[in-house]
Design a protein around this motif. Structure first.
Motif, PDB file in Angstrom:
ATOM      1  N   GLN A   6       0.904  -1.193   0.111  1.00 12.53           N
ATOM      2  CA  GLN A   6       0.002   0.010  -0.193  1.00 12.53           C
ATOM      3  C   GLN A   6       1.078   1.474   0.180  1.00 12.53           C
ATOM      4  O   GLN A   6       2.032   0.914   0.186  1.00 12.53           O
ATOM      5  CB  GLN A   6      -1.132  -0.004   1.426  1.00 12.53           C
ATOM      6  CG  GLN A   6      -1.654  -1.162   1.553  1.00 12.53           C
ATOM      7  CD  GLN A   6      -2.768  -1.597   0.375  1.00 12.53           C
ATOM      8  OE1 GLN A   6      -3.393  -0.604  -0.327  1.00 12.53           O
ATOM      9  NE2 GLN A   6      -2.812  -2.833  -0.063  1.00 12.53           N
ATOM     10  N   MET A   7       0.324   2.269  -0.271  1.00 19.71           N
ATOM     11  CA  MET A   7       1.073   3.760  -0.404  1.00 19.71           C
ATOM     12  C   MET A   7       0.251   4.720   0.587  1.00 19.71           C
ATOM     13  O   MET A   7      -1.010   4.765   0.303  1.00 19.71           O
ATOM     14  CB  MET A   7       1.211   3.900  -1.820  1.00 19.71           C
ATOM     15  CG  MET A   7       2.129   5.398  -1.976  1.00 19.71           C
ATOM     16  SD  MET A   7       2.066   6.346  -3.357  1.00 19.71           S
ATOM     17  CE  MET A   7       0.223   6.577  -3.381  1.00 19.71           C
ATOM     18  N   ARG A   8       1.162   5.272   1.341  1.00 17.17           N
ATOM     19  CA  ARG A   8       0.513   6.576   1.903  1.00 17.17           C
ATOM     20  C   ARG A   8       1.411   7.788   1.441  1.00 17.17           C
ATOM     21  O   ARG A   8       2.410   7.711   1.282  1.00 17.17           O
ATOM     22  CB  ARG A   8       0.913   6.260   3.447  1.00 17.17           C
ATOM     23  CG  ARG A   8       0.508   7.423   4.154  1.00 17.17           C
ATOM     24  CD  ARG A   8       0.697   7.057   5.800  1.00 17.17           C
ATOM     25  NE  ARG A   8       2.032   6.775   5.882  1.00 17.17           N
ATOM     26  CZ  ARG A   8       2.969   7.387   6.144  1.00 17.17           C
ATOM     27  NH1 ARG A   8       2.842   8.728   6.112  1.00 17.17           N
ATOM     28  NH2 ARG A   8       4.257   7.011   6.284  1.00 17.17           N
ATOM     29  N   ARG A   9       0.491   8.875   1.228  1.00 17.10           N
ATOM     30  CA  ARG A   9       1.173  10.059   0.669  1.00 17.10           C
ATOM     31  C   ARG A   9       1.006  11.254   1.832  1.00 17.10           C
ATOM     32  O   ARG A   9       0.111  11.434   2.482  1.00 17.10           O
ATOM     33  CB  ARG A   9       0.254  10.462  -0.401  1.00 17.10           C
ATOM     34  CG  ARG A   9       0.972  11.590  -1.281  1.00 17.10           C
ATOM     35  CD  ARG A   9       0.112  12.108  -2.351  1.00 17.10           C
ATOM     36  NE  ARG A   9       0.195  10.700  -3.343  1.00 17.10           N
ATOM     37  CZ  ARG A   9       0.034  10.668  -4.402  1.00 17.10           C
ATOM     38  NH1 ARG A   9       0.450  12.023  -5.310  1.00 17.10           N
ATOM     39  NH2 ARG A   9       0.324   9.819  -5.075  1.00 17.10           N
ATOM     40  N   GLU A  10       2.351  11.644   2.027  1.00 20.20           N
ATOM     41  CA  GLU A  10       2.532  13.077   2.831  1.00 20.20           C
ATOM     42  C   GLU A  10       2.937  14.011   2.130  1.00 20.20           C
ATOM     43  O   GLU A  10       4.261  14.135   1.849  1.00 20.20           O
ATOM     44  CB  GLU A  10       3.310  12.641   4.122  1.00 20.20           C
ATOM     45  CG  GLU A  10       2.657  11.891   5.154  1.00 20.20           C
ATOM     46  CD  GLU A  10       3.728  11.689   6.306  1.00 20.20           C
ATOM     47  OE1 GLU A  10       4.711  12.325   6.401  1.00 20.20           O
ATOM     48  OE2 GLU A  10       3.706  10.722   7.073  1.00 20.20           O
TER      49      GLU A  10
END
Length: 116
Positions: free
Chosen positions: A75-79
Protein backbone atom coordinates in the motif's frame (compact mmCIF):
# COMPACT_ATOMS: atom_id res chain seq x y z
CA UNK A 1 -14.95 -36.99 -8.87
CA UNK A 2 -14.90 -33.20 -8.88
CA UNK A 3 -17.91 -31.56 -10.50
CA UNK A 4 -17.64 -29.15 -13.39
CA UNK A 5 -19.20 -26.45 -11.21
CA UNK A 6 -16.46 -26.90 -8.58
CA UNK A 7 -13.76 -26.88 -11.25
CA UNK A 8 -15.19 -23.70 -12.76
CA UNK A 9 -15.32 -22.04 -9.33
CA UNK A 10 -11.66 -22.91 -8.73
CA UNK A 11 -10.73 -21.65 -12.20
CA UNK A 12 -12.35 -18.30 -11.35
CA UNK A 13 -10.48 -18.12 -8.05
CA UNK A 14 -7.21 -18.85 -9.84
CA UNK A 15 -8.00 -16.13 -12.38
CA UNK A 16 -8.70 -13.63 -9.56
CA UNK A 17 -5.43 -14.45 -7.77
CA UNK A 18 -3.24 -14.52 -10.89
CA UNK A 19 -1.93 -10.99 -10.25
CA UNK A 20 -1.02 -11.90 -6.67
CA UNK A 21 0.73 -15.09 -7.73
CA UNK A 22 2.67 -13.26 -10.44
CA UNK A 23 3.70 -10.50 -8.04
CA UNK A 24 4.85 -12.93 -5.35
CA UNK A 25 6.63 -15.19 -7.83
CA UNK A 26 9.42 -12.72 -8.57
CA UNK A 27 12.55 -12.90 -6.38
CA UNK A 28 13.17 -9.15 -6.54
CA UNK A 29 9.65 -8.43 -5.32
CA UNK A 30 10.03 -11.03 -2.57
CA UNK A 31 13.19 -9.20 -1.50
CA UNK A 32 11.38 -5.83 -1.50
CA UNK A 33 8.67 -7.28 0.75
CA UNK A 34 11.30 -8.57 3.16
CA UNK A 35 13.07 -5.19 3.17
CA UNK A 36 9.79 -3.47 4.06
CA UNK A 37 9.06 -6.03 6.79
CA UNK A 38 12.54 -5.73 8.30
CA UNK A 39 12.53 -1.95 8.34
CA UNK A 40 12.09 -0.27 11.72
CA UNK A 41 10.04 2.37 9.90
CA UNK A 42 6.48 1.16 10.52
CA UNK A 43 5.07 4.13 8.62
CA UNK A 44 6.58 2.96 5.33
CA UNK A 45 9.59 3.56 3.15
CA UNK A 46 10.19 5.90 0.26
CA UNK A 47 11.45 4.57 -3.08
CA UNK A 48 14.90 6.07 -2.48
CA UNK A 49 15.15 4.34 0.92
CA UNK A 50 14.22 0.99 -0.61
CA UNK A 51 16.65 1.51 -3.49
CA UNK A 52 19.47 2.19 -1.01
CA UNK A 53 18.69 -0.98 0.95
CA UNK A 54 18.42 -3.19 -2.14
CA UNK A 55 21.08 -1.82 -4.51
CA UNK A 56 18.37 -1.47 -7.16
CA UNK A 57 17.81 1.67 -9.19
CA UNK A 58 14.97 4.00 -8.27
CA UNK A 59 13.10 3.19 -11.52
CA UNK A 60 13.47 -0.56 -10.88
CA UNK A 61 12.13 -0.21 -7.33
CA UNK A 62 9.23 1.94 -8.58
CA UNK A 63 8.39 -0.64 -11.24
CA UNK A 64 8.32 -3.54 -8.77
CA UNK A 65 6.40 -1.53 -6.17
CA UNK A 66 3.74 -0.71 -8.76
CA UNK A 67 3.29 -4.42 -9.51
CA UNK A 68 3.02 -5.20 -5.79
CA UNK A 69 0.62 -2.31 -5.31
CA UNK A 70 -1.59 -3.45 -8.21
CA UNK A 71 -1.71 -6.92 -6.63
CA UNK A 72 -2.84 -5.46 -3.30
CA UNK A 73 0.32 -6.57 -1.52
CA UNK A 74 1.86 -3.16 -0.92
CA UNK A 75 0.00 0.00 0.00
CA UNK A 76 1.07 3.61 -0.41
CA UNK A 77 0.55 6.55 1.92
CA UNK A 78 1.12 10.10 0.72
CA UNK A 79 2.45 12.91 2.90
CA UNK A 80 2.61 16.09 0.89
CA UNK A 81 4.80 15.24 -2.09
CA UNK A 82 6.32 12.14 -0.48
CA UNK A 83 5.03 8.60 -1.03
CA UNK A 84 5.60 5.93 1.60
CA UNK A 85 5.19 2.24 0.71
CA UNK A 86 4.42 -0.48 3.21
CA UNK A 87 3.56 -4.18 3.17
CA UNK A 88 -0.15 -4.71 3.81
CA UNK A 89 -1.46 -7.78 2.04
CA UNK A 90 -4.24 -8.94 4.36
CA UNK A 91 -6.98 -9.02 1.70
CA UNK A 92 -4.77 -10.36 -1.08
CA UNK A 93 -3.34 -13.09 1.11
CA UNK A 94 -6.83 -14.05 2.29
CA UNK A 95 -7.90 -14.45 -1.35
CA UNK A 96 -4.81 -16.52 -2.09
CA UNK A 97 -5.28 -18.72 0.99
CA UNK A 98 -8.93 -19.27 0.06
CA UNK A 99 -7.99 -20.35 -3.47
CA UNK A 100 -5.25 -22.70 -2.23
CA UNK A 101 -7.55 -24.20 0.40
CA UNK A 102 -10.23 -24.77 -2.23
CA UNK A 103 -7.69 -26.42 -4.55
CA UNK A 104 -6.55 -28.69 -1.71
CA UNK A 105 -10.15 -29.66 -0.91
CA UNK A 106 -10.78 -30.58 -4.54
CA UNK A 107 -7.52 -32.50 -4.71
CA UNK A 108 -8.55 -34.55 -1.65
CA UNK A 109 -11.75 -35.55 -3.47
CA UNK A 110 -9.76 -37.08 -6.30
CA UNK A 111 -8.87 -40.79 -6.29
CA UNK A 112 -5.28 -41.86 -5.67
CA UNK A 113 -3.41 -41.45 -8.93
CA UNK A 114 0.07 -42.37 -7.72
CA UNK A 115 -0.18 -45.93 -9.01
CA UNK A 116 0.85 -47.37 -5.65
Amino acid sequence: MVSEQETNALAEEIRRTKTILTALGDEVRQHLILVMLQSPECSGLRVLDIAAKTNLSRPAVSHHLQILKNAGIVQMRREGTKNYYYFDAADSLSDLIHMLTHAKELMCQMPDRSGE
